[in-house]
Design a protein around this motif. Structure first.
Motif, PDB file in Angstrom:
ATOM      1  N   THR A 189       0.845  -1.197   0.000  1.00 35.01           N
ATOM      2  CA  THR A 189       0.000   0.000   0.000  1.00 35.01           C
ATOM      3  C   THR A 189       0.879   1.245   0.000  1.00 35.01           C
ATOM      4  O   THR A 189       1.878   1.312   0.713  1.00 35.01           O
ATOM      5  CB  THR A 189      -0.919   0.004   1.239  1.00 35.01           C
ATOM      6  OG1 THR A 189      -1.704  -1.179   1.215  1.00 35.01           O
ATOM      7  CG2 THR A 189      -1.822   1.220   1.258  1.00 35.01           C
ATOM      8  N   ALA A 190       0.495   2.223  -0.804  1.00 33.78           N
ATOM      9  CA  ALA A 190       1.221   3.490  -0.835  1.00 33.78           C
ATOM     10  C   ALA A 190       1.119   4.149   0.541  1.00 33.78           C
ATOM     11  O   ALA A 190       0.078   4.071   1.199  1.00 33.78           O
ATOM     12  CB  ALA A 190       0.646   4.404  -1.906  1.00 33.78           C
ATOM     13  N   PRO A 191       2.180   4.801   0.984  1.00 32.96           N
ATOM     14  CA  PRO A 191       2.153   5.433   2.313  1.00 32.96           C
ATOM     15  C   PRO A 191       1.204   6.631   2.349  1.00 32.96           C
ATOM     16  O   PRO A 191       0.971   7.273   1.321  1.00 32.96           O
ATOM     17  CB  PRO A 191       3.603   5.866   2.524  1.00 32.96           C
ATOM     18  CG  PRO A 191       4.165   6.013   1.160  1.00 32.96           C
ATOM     19  CD  PRO A 191       3.461   4.994   0.306  1.00 32.96           C
ATOM     20  N   PRO A 192       0.686   6.947   3.527  1.00 29.62           N
ATOM     21  CA  PRO A 192      -0.264   8.068   3.682  1.00 29.62           C
ATOM     22  C   PRO A 192       0.457   9.416   3.772  1.00 29.62           C
ATOM     23  O   PRO A 192       0.379  10.109   4.780  1.00 29.62           O
ATOM     24  CB  PRO A 192      -0.985   7.718   4.977  1.00 29.62           C
ATOM     25  CG  PRO A 192       0.064   6.997   5.782  1.00 29.62           C
ATOM     26  CD  PRO A 192       0.877   6.212   4.780  1.00 29.62           C
ATOM     27  N   VAL A 193       1.165   9.776   2.727  1.00 24.18           N
ATOM     28  CA  VAL A 193       1.986  10.990   2.751  1.00 24.18           C
ATOM     29  C   VAL A 193       1.154  12.260   2.683  1.00 24.18           C
ATOM     30  O   VAL A 193       0.064  12.277   2.132  1.00 24.18           O
ATOM     31  CB  VAL A 193       3.023  10.992   1.599  1.00 24.18           C
ATOM     32  CG1 VAL A 193       4.040   9.897   1.790  1.00 24.18           C
ATOM     33  CG2 VAL A 193       2.357  10.882   0.245  1.00 24.18           C
ATOM     34  N   ARG A 194       1.705  13.306   3.277  1.00 19.89           N
ATOM     35  CA  ARG A 194       1.149  14.658   3.201  1.00 19.89           C
ATOM     36  C   ARG A 194       2.224  15.518   2.556  1.00 19.89           C
ATOM     37  O   ARG A 194       3.406  15.332   2.822  1.00 19.89           O
ATOM     38  CB  ARG A 194       0.827  15.186   4.594  1.00 19.89           C
ATOM     39  CG  ARG A 194      -0.205  14.347   5.333  1.00 19.89           C
ATOM     40  CD  ARG A 194      -0.422  14.884   6.757  1.00 19.89           C
ATOM     41  NE  ARG A 194      -0.913  16.255   6.755  1.00 19.89           N
ATOM     42  CZ  ARG A 194      -2.208  16.598   6.648  1.00 19.89           C
ATOM     43  NH1 ARG A 194      -3.123  15.665   6.564  1.00 19.89           N
ATOM     44  NH2 ARG A 194      -2.583  17.864   6.648  1.00 19.89           N
ATOM     45  N   TYR A 195       1.810  16.473   1.732  1.00 19.64           N
ATOM     46  CA  TYR A 195       2.786  17.303   1.034  1.00 19.64           C
ATOM     47  C   TYR A 195       2.170  18.643   0.674  1.00 19.64           C
ATOM     48  O   TYR A 195       0.965  18.823   0.713  1.00 19.64           O
ATOM     49  CB  TYR A 195       3.301  16.585  -0.226  1.00 19.64           C
ATOM     50  CG  TYR A 195       2.200  16.075  -1.138  1.00 19.64           C
ATOM     51  CD1 TYR A 195       1.731  16.830  -2.204  1.00 19.64           C
ATOM     52  CD2 TYR A 195       1.618  14.821  -0.912  1.00 19.64           C
ATOM     53  CE1 TYR A 195       0.725  16.362  -3.031  1.00 19.64           C
ATOM     54  CE2 TYR A 195       0.614  14.348  -1.736  1.00 19.64           C
ATOM     55  CZ  TYR A 195       0.169  15.120  -2.791  1.00 19.64           C
ATOM     56  OH  TYR A 195      -0.838  14.652  -3.601  1.00 19.64           O
ATOM     57  N   TRP A 231      -5.703  10.516  -3.664  1.00 17.45           N
ATOM     58  CA  TRP A 231      -5.385   9.649  -4.795  1.00 17.45           C
ATOM     59  C   TRP A 231      -6.400   8.529  -4.976  1.00 17.45           C
ATOM     60  O   TRP A 231      -6.360   7.818  -5.975  1.00 17.45           O
ATOM     61  CB  TRP A 231      -4.007   9.029  -4.621  1.00 17.45           C
ATOM     62  CG  TRP A 231      -2.882  10.003  -4.413  1.00 17.45           C
ATOM     63  CD1 TRP A 231      -2.904  11.357  -4.580  1.00 17.45           C
ATOM     64  CD2 TRP A 231      -1.559   9.684  -3.990  1.00 17.45           C
ATOM     65  NE1 TRP A 231      -1.674  11.895  -4.294  1.00 17.45           N
ATOM     66  CE2 TRP A 231      -0.823  10.899  -3.918  1.00 17.45           C
ATOM     67  CE3 TRP A 231      -0.916   8.502  -3.653  1.00 17.45           C
ATOM     68  CZ2 TRP A 231       0.515  10.940  -3.546  1.00 17.45           C
ATOM     69  CZ3 TRP A 231       0.413   8.541  -3.283  1.00 17.45           C
ATOM     70  CH2 TRP A 231       1.118   9.754  -3.233  1.00 17.45           C
ATOM     71  N   ALA A 232      -7.303   8.365  -4.015  1.00 18.63           N
ATOM     72  CA  ALA A 232      -8.271   7.255  -4.059  1.00 18.63           C
ATOM     73  C   ALA A 232      -9.038   7.277  -5.375  1.00 18.63           C
ATOM     74  O   ALA A 232      -9.518   8.327  -5.816  1.00 18.63           O
ATOM     75  CB  ALA A 232      -9.236   7.351  -2.882  1.00 18.63           C
ATOM     76  N   GLY A 233      -9.129   6.121  -6.009  1.00 19.85           N
ATOM     77  CA  GLY A 233      -9.859   5.994  -7.255  1.00 19.85           C
ATOM     78  C   GLY A 233      -9.089   6.453  -8.484  1.00 19.85           C
ATOM     79  O   GLY A 233      -9.630   6.468  -9.583  1.00 19.85           O
ATOM     80  N   ARG A 247      -6.659   1.425  -6.037  1.00 20.05           N
ATOM     81  CA  ARG A 247      -6.864   0.980  -4.651  1.00 20.05           C
ATOM     82  C   ARG A 247      -5.745   1.451  -3.725  1.00 20.05           C
ATOM     83  O   ARG A 247      -5.705   1.084  -2.564  1.00 20.05           O
ATOM     84  CB  ARG A 247      -6.980  -0.540  -4.612  1.00 20.05           C
ATOM     85  CG  ARG A 247      -8.223  -1.066  -5.323  1.00 20.05           C
ATOM     86  CD  ARG A 247      -8.318  -2.587  -5.273  1.00 20.05           C
ATOM     87  NE  ARG A 247      -7.161  -3.275  -5.820  1.00 20.05           N
ATOM     88  CZ  ARG A 247      -6.926  -3.463  -7.127  1.00 20.05           C
ATOM     89  NH1 ARG A 247      -7.761  -2.985  -8.021  1.00 20.05           N
ATOM     90  NH2 ARG A 247      -5.851  -4.111  -7.530  1.00 20.05           N
ATOM     91  N   GLY A 248      -4.826   2.255  -4.261  1.00 19.91           N
ATOM     92  CA  GLY A 248      -3.750   2.789  -3.435  1.00 19.91           C
ATOM     93  C   GLY A 248      -2.597   1.827  -3.225  1.00 19.91           C
ATOM     94  O   GLY A 248      -1.800   2.012  -2.298  1.00 19.91           O
ATOM     95  N   GLU A 249      -2.461   0.840  -4.100  1.00 19.91           N
ATOM     96  CA  GLU A 249      -1.381  -0.134  -3.984  1.00 19.91           C
ATOM     97  C   GLU A 249      -0.264   0.195  -4.963  1.00 19.91           C
ATOM     98  O   GLU A 249      -0.541   0.540  -6.118  1.00 19.91           O
ATOM     99  CB  GLU A 249      -1.893  -1.548  -4.292  1.00 19.91           C
ATOM    100  CG  GLU A 249      -2.999  -1.995  -3.361  1.00 19.91           C
ATOM    101  CD  GLU A 249      -3.748  -3.217  -3.879  1.00 19.91           C
ATOM    102  OE1 GLU A 249      -4.207  -4.002  -3.038  1.00 19.91           O
ATOM    103  OE2 GLU A 249      -3.870  -3.387  -5.117  1.00 19.91           O
ATOM    104  N   ILE A 250       0.964   0.089  -4.495  1.00 21.66           N
ATOM    105  CA  ILE A 250       2.113   0.294  -5.381  1.00 21.66           C
ATOM    106  C   ILE A 250       2.222  -0.930  -6.279  1.00 21.66           C
ATOM    107  O   ILE A 250       2.421  -2.043  -5.819  1.00 21.66           O
ATOM    108  CB  ILE A 250       3.406   0.504  -4.578  1.00 21.66           C
ATOM    109  CG1 ILE A 250       3.305   1.774  -3.728  1.00 21.66           C
ATOM    110  CG2 ILE A 250       4.615   0.553  -5.514  1.00 21.66           C
ATOM    111  CD1 ILE A 250       4.451   1.975  -2.756  1.00 21.66           C
ATOM    112  N   VAL A 251       2.067  -0.702  -7.564  1.00 21.75           N
ATOM    113  CA  VAL A 251       2.090  -1.780  -8.548  1.00 21.75           C
ATOM    114  C   VAL A 251       3.491  -1.957  -9.121  1.00 21.75           C
ATOM    115  O   VAL A 251       3.921  -3.062  -9.412  1.00 21.75           O
ATOM    116  CB  VAL A 251       1.085  -1.479  -9.685  1.00 21.75           C
ATOM    117  CG1 VAL A 251       1.182  -2.491 -10.803  1.00 21.75           C
ATOM    118  CG2 VAL A 251      -0.325  -1.415  -9.133  1.00 21.75           C
ATOM    119  N   LYS A 252       4.216  -0.845  -9.271  1.00 26.79           N
ATOM    120  CA  LYS A 252       5.539  -0.912  -9.891  1.00 26.79           C
ATOM    121  C   LYS A 252       6.414   0.206  -9.346  1.00 26.79           C
ATOM    122  O   LYS A 252       5.929   1.310  -9.084  1.00 26.79           O
ATOM    123  CB  LYS A 252       5.389  -0.760 -11.408  1.00 26.79           C
ATOM    124  CG  LYS A 252       6.617  -0.984 -12.205  1.00 26.79           C
ATOM    125  CD  LYS A 252       6.768  -2.425 -12.598  1.00 26.79           C
ATOM    126  CE  LYS A 252       7.934  -2.549 -13.579  1.00 26.79           C
ATOM    127  NZ  LYS A 252       8.461  -3.861 -13.666  1.00 26.79           N
TER     128      LYS A 252
END
Length: 169
Positions: free
Chosen positions: A32-38, A51-53, A142-147
């Motif tokens: 899962t991608a981290p819940p970053v704030r920027y 980033w959802a969806g 779905r917020g998953e790192i694919v690559k």
């Protein structure tokens, strides 16, 4: 001595069972991608929940990185090709990159996507201690790192994968 002969095969069998269990639980599953704030260059505060969806391309780069500068037109072209289809791009400038250089680069190249400066290095840390640039992550809806690409991606293959991810429900 005879009683010790079974120890090596038993340990091997145990390692295989544990390894098989681990593989069945982890392989084929995306991180899962981290819940970053920027904060974007325009001052807008954002975070990964937005980033959802969407399929997201998150590119860690630096103005001093020749490969980063070379690949940026391809990153722009990728963004332009998919932007109307639940796709977005975030360029994250590394903490050592002078903010004035980043802002000048983004303005002079008319970057059409969000640009964040990772002043503290926290975003790179949350993405697995990114140190080499360019490093690019492709994240599914779905917020998953694919690559994870270290170095310049094969953009034809990247576009093919983006198409596949956009087609997923």
């Amino acid at each position: 001595m005879k009683s010790i002969r079974w120890i090596a095969p038993a340990l091997l069998l145990a390692a295989l069972v544990i390894g098989g269990y681990w593989a069945s639980q982890h392989l084929g599953k995306n991180e899962t991608a981290p819940p970053v704030r920027y904060v974007l260059l325009d001052g807008t505060q954002a975070d990964a929940s937005q980033w959802a969806g969407k399929v997201m391309l998150v590119n860690f780069w630096a103005t001093s990185c020749t490969t980063c500068v070379k690949e940026m037109p391809e990153i722009i072209a990728t963004h332009e090709k998919f932007k109307g289809r639940a796709f977005d791009t975030l360029a994250v400038a590394m903490s050592y990159d002078p903010p004035a250089f980043v802002a000048n680069f983004a303005e002079s190249r008319r970057l059409p996507f969000g640009v964040a400066i990772d002043n503290t290095g926290e975003i790179a840390k949350q993405f697995g201690r990114v140190q080499l640039t360019p490093t690019t992550f492709l994240i599914n809806k779905r917020g998953e790192i694919v690559k994870r690409y270290v170095g310049e991606p094969d953009f034809a293959a990247l576009h093919s994968l983006v198409e596949k991810l956009l087609a997923e429900g």
